[in-house]
Design a protein around this motif. Structure first.
Motif, short mmCIF file in Angstrom:
data_model
loop_
_atom_site.label_atom_id
_atom_site.label_comp_id
_atom_site.label_asym_id
_atom_site.label_seq_id
_atom_site.Cartn_x
_atom_site.Cartn_y
_atom_site.Cartn_z
N ASN A 53 -31.50 30.95 -60.06
CA ASN A 53 -30.42 31.21 -61.77
C ASN A 53 -31.26 30.60 -63.00
O ASN A 53 -31.92 29.73 -62.76
CB ASN A 53 -29.10 30.82 -61.64
CG ASN A 53 -27.85 31.08 -62.25
OD1 ASN A 53 -28.36 31.92 -63.31
ND2 ASN A 53 -28.28 30.08 -62.85
N HIS B 155 -29.26 35.79 -65.55
CA HIS B 155 -28.46 34.54 -65.30
C HIS B 155 -27.15 35.18 -64.76
O HIS B 155 -26.92 37.03 -65.35
CB HIS B 155 -27.75 34.87 -67.59
CG HIS B 155 -28.74 33.76 -67.72
ND1 HIS B 155 -28.66 31.89 -67.49
CD2 HIS B 155 -30.24 33.64 -68.58
CE1 HIS B 155 -29.68 31.54 -68.09
NE2 HIS B 155 -30.89 32.60 -69.14
N SER C 26 -26.68 28.16 -67.76
CA SER C 26 -26.33 29.30 -67.78
C SER C 26 -25.55 29.45 -68.24
O SER C 26 -24.76 30.41 -69.52
CB SER C 26 -26.07 29.72 -66.56
OG SER C 26 -27.71 30.03 -66.21
N ALA D 43 -23.09 32.22 -59.36
CA ALA D 43 -23.79 31.04 -59.02
C ALA D 43 -23.40 30.76 -57.98
O ALA D 43 -24.44 29.98 -56.30
CB ALA D 43 -24.90 30.89 -59.75
#
Length: 430
Positions: free
Chosen positions: A234, A295, A326, A302
């Motif tokens: 991520n 993202h 993010s 995530a």
């Protein structure tokens, strides 16, 4: 927060918590025949649509779906603006609404909301000039009232300096906000239950019938591994080949083409998005990197994909840093939207990286680094100064401001040595 099943539109309007895109929706309804609000499930599109409409039909309801499918003309009838919620399940509504707009020349007739990008072949007209597209994300810290917004991004672009104010959150509180996510419904439940929402959201993604989008069935087991790989990478520029290799196992090898297909499917339901690279127009021998960062539309997804919670994330500082990035990317995208700002990242061949570049319509730009720990502020400031010097040396303009968003800064302030702003995330706003 109560569900649509137990609330009528008037009650929803009474309970509605204002969102930053409200002003954009209002303005676009005064200019275009319809607006199209797109975004991930659970981010609040329906409630926002109801708040701006005078009548509605919710296609997710079986009876409404049957009506819209058999007689789309009746489905569009009602006091205007009329909300057509989850319209993509009956694509014929789009073309009919476009036809109605063309022949009436009226503005502000419809509000279309959807959490899936419909197949292009299912609609005959793009809607250009009739539908104003508006992207909606999960709640920012300002919208969830976890930030007081005392430092306005718009005002920073106008030359103001951050308002001196004390932060009320620290490292642990920031981690908690990352894990709970920006889901409107989590405001009405306790923290323990709020942590369950991203897990349930992840289950919906894994078991989603993607064939509704493009006719292609996808393996839930592979989708689960793809999501986990994306979570491990991520807020990075991980290559498709890297993700494919990460998902690969002896029983189910995954090609780069297959990995690309899974990523495209996740984009179509607004689960992931790409942060494009900034390519300044300067004279420089340094090679600019053009790969986008990926993202999750909300960092809590995530975290859920990694099967961890606040306690584990507190111990994993590196992963927590990417999740924080993010969160900041999401918030900055929303905060900059009212002045049509775009949020990029920067990386060049000299391995200089800067997390966020916000570019306004008039070409003015700002550079921002995100740091969880206060001890990293100097590192972030050094990157910002190095970027500024490179851009100026290449014939570009200086940034309007440079800023480090730091989760553990006790207050917002301006560094005396270089003029860089340091702002905690709970003081930042539109």
């Amino acid at each position: 927060m109560e569900s649509l099943a137990t609330l009528n539109d008037d009650k929803i309007r009474q309970l509605y918590l204002p969102r930053i895109i409200d002003s954009e929706i209002k303005e676009m309804l005064e200019v275009f025949g319809a607006v199209q609000i797109s975004g991930c499930k659970w981010c609040g599109k329906t409630w926002t649509g109801v708040a701006h409409s005078r009548s509605s039909i919710h296609i997710g309801d079986p009876k409404s779906f049957a009506l819209a499918e058999s007689n789309p003309k009746i489905a569009l009838d009602g006091e205007e603006p009329r909300l057509i919620d989850e319209w993509q399940d009956v694509p014929a509504l789009w073309d009919l609404a476009r036809h109605n707009i063309d022949f009436s020349k009226k503005r502000g007739r419809y509000i279309f909301t959807g959490s899936v990008a419909p197949p292009q072949k299912s609609i005959r007209h793009s809607g250009a000039g009739r539908f104003a597209p508006i992207k909606m994300r999960s709640m920012t810290l300002f919208e969830s009232r976890d930030s007081n917004g005392s430092t306005s991004l718009r005002k920073l672009f106008k030359g103001e300096i951050p308002t001196s104010a004390l932060s009320k959150i620290g490292y642990e509180e920031t981690i908690d906000l990352i894990c709970k996510g920006g889901w409107p419904a989590r405001l009405e439940i306790d923290d323990k239950k709020a942590l369950l929402m991203p897990k349930k959201y992840l289950e919906k993604i894994i078991n989603y019938d993607f064939s509704k989008i493009d006719g292609i069935k996808r393996n839930p087991s592979i989708m689960k591994r793809v999501l986990r790989s994306l979570a491990r990478n991520n807020a990075t520029e991980a290559r498709i080949a890297t993700l494919a290799n990460d998902v690969h196992d002896a029983d189910r090898p995954l090609s780069t083409n297959a990995a690309t297909d899974y990523l495209d499917a996740l984009k179509k339901i607004f689960v992931i998005e790409e942060q494009e690279a900034w390519l300044p127009d300067i004279r420089s021998k340094t090679r600019m990197r053009t790969s986008p960062k990926r993202h999750f539309t909300d960092p809590s997804i995530a975290v859920a994909a990694l099967k961890i919670g606040p306690e584990a994330l507190l111990r994993d500082v590196e992963t927590a840093g990417f999740m924080f990035e993010s969160l900041c990317y999401r918030d900055l995208c929303v905060y900059s939207a009212p002045f049509n700002g775009s949020v990029y990242h920067y990386r060049d061949g000299d391995n200089l990286e800067v997390d966020m570049i916000i570019e306004a319509e008039d070409g003015k730009w700002a550079a921002i680094e995100t740091k969880l720990g206060f001890i990293k502020v100097n590192e972030g400031a050094a990157n910002l100064l190095r970027l500024r010097d490179k851009i100026v040396a290449g014939g570009g303009t200086e940034p309007v401001f440079m800023m480090v968003i730091c989760a553990t800064a006790m207050s917002s302030y301006v560094r005396k040595e270089d003029g860089i702003f340091v702002v905690p995330p709970d003081l930042l706003g539109p």
